[in-house]
Design an enzyme around this catalytic site. Structure first.
Site, short mmCIF file in Angstrom:
data_model
loop_
_atom_site.label_atom_id
_atom_site.label_comp_id
_atom_site.label_asym_id
_atom_site.label_seq_id
_atom_site.Cartn_x
_atom_site.Cartn_y
_atom_site.Cartn_z
N TYR A 3 0.81 -1.22 0.00
CA TYR A 3 0.00 0.00 0.00
C TYR A 3 0.84 1.27 0.00
O TYR A 3 1.92 1.27 0.59
CB TYR A 3 -0.91 0.02 1.23
N GLY A 46 -16.38 0.77 -3.78
CA GLY A 46 -17.26 1.94 -3.66
C GLY A 46 -18.52 1.85 -4.49
O GLY A 46 -19.41 2.71 -4.36
N GLY A 75 -23.48 3.30 -4.31
CA GLY A 75 -24.41 3.82 -5.30
C GLY A 75 -23.90 5.03 -6.06
O GLY A 75 -24.57 5.53 -6.96
#
Length: 346
Positions: free
Chosen positions: A53, A239, A243
């Site tokens: 990361y 994600g 929506g």
């Protein structure tokens, strides 16, 4: 906050785990600090990171996320309040700048020592293998392609021996796997059963969400019968299960907008399923993100749900999902959608 334990230990961890993979790329160091401060204040005591990361992996940003966490530990003195998990990167074209020796003895030792230095700590509570060394079906591959068999040498015993040495040296406390298959999971577990001086894998960190419930086939039974706990990652499917990508104009700073190669949860069937889940959530006075996270939180094989956010607003909503118990009609609606569009994003 609700709490569980790392399987077969007395280590108490929050059922919500703070994911960190955006820090150093989508989030600044200061924003990472703010997220850790808030999460800890809300009772989240379990943080997950990796030497890979931030992602997408980039040589110039190698392990910056671990450095951010280490700087926060040094600044706040909060190391003893956190159960810390990290990972060694597996082999791949995009990790050649890290190493090409997989989980060889020297590679594991070098990786752990590097993480300890960056994290500014003497030990890592849970050390995980980020993905298998061998060619197998992970990261969205639907099936195992026998034609790609790489004549990989079975080295489960050697890996566990090295991890045992690191445990005995006090550098790591416990071990886990990630992006693993049922076969690989059982090989590790059986090796530790036969050779009881070897450490036992306590957790498996795999994707699990409304669009990808493939974990339920095979691995969920292993978790329940063998007492190995799921650390669910991507509970919102990059994600998409918020929506926010359903509109005509995608969010400018959204992960998929910035990195369109992450299209695992964006195919036609996935979008269709997401729209139906959105309708179900709205009908029941929930946000789609709340419903999606609460569903993952409800699973009997779950040890902790790894949430990630690029804004404090997202973080607050994600952590608050721990207080939501989905009613029977919502659970029934979820199953109806799942049965009609099963696992569009494996």
């Amino acid at each position: 906050m609700k709490y569980t334990r790392l399987p077969n230990t007395n280590i108490r961890i929050s059922k919500i785990c703070l994911g960190t993979m955006t820090w150093g790329r989508q989030n600044s160091e200061e924003e990472g600090y703010e997220q850790m401060d808030y999460a800890l204040d809300q009772g989240v005591n379990f943080f997950d990171t990796a030497e890979l990361y931030p992602v997408p992996a980039k040589k110039e940003l190698y392990a910056v996320t671990e450095e951010i966490i280490g700087n926060w530990f040094a600044k706040t003195g909060n190391r003893d309040k956190v159960v810390l998990a990290s990972k060694i990167a597996g082999n791949g074209d995009y990790t050649k700048f890290i190493r090409t020796t997989g989980f060889a003895k020297d590679a594991l030792k070098t990786a752990v020592e590097g993480s300890l230095k960056r994290l500014q700590t003497d030990y890592i509570d849970l050390y995980q293998l980020h993905w298998p060394e061998r060619n197998t079906n992970y990261f969205g591959q639907r099936g195992y392609n026998a034609e790609q068999h790489d004549f990989w040498e079975d080295n489960f015993h050697q890996v566990l021996e090295t991890l045992r040495d690191l445990v005995q040296e006090g550098k790591i406390r416990h071990v886990g796997i990630s992006n693993e298959t049922p076969w690989g999971t059982m090989r590790y577990l059986e090796e530790a059963k036969v050779h009881q001086d070897l450490p036992r894998m306590l957790t498996i960190q795999n994707p699990y969400n409304l669009l990808n419930r493939t974990f339920e086939v095979g691995l969920s039974e292993i978790c329940m019968r063998e007492r190995i706990g799921l650390l669910a990652y991507s509970p919102l499917g990059f994600g998409t299960l918020s929506g926010k990508y359903l509109g005509e104009v995608p969010p400018r700073k959204g992960r998929i907008t910035l990195f369109p190669q992450y299209n695992r949860y964006s195919n036609e069937n996935a979008v269709q399923a997401t729209r139906r889940y959105q309708e179900l959530a709205t009908e029941n006075g929930l946000s789609l993100a709340q419903m999606a996270l609460a569903f993952v939180n409800s699973r009997p094989f779950l040890t902790s749900n790894i949430i990630g956010a690029t804004s404090m607003e997202q973080l607050k909503e994600n952590i608050a999902s721990i207080g939501i118990d989905l009613p029977e009609n919502v659970m029934k609606g979820i199953e109806e959608i799942h049965n009609s569009i099963p696992n569009p994003s494996p």
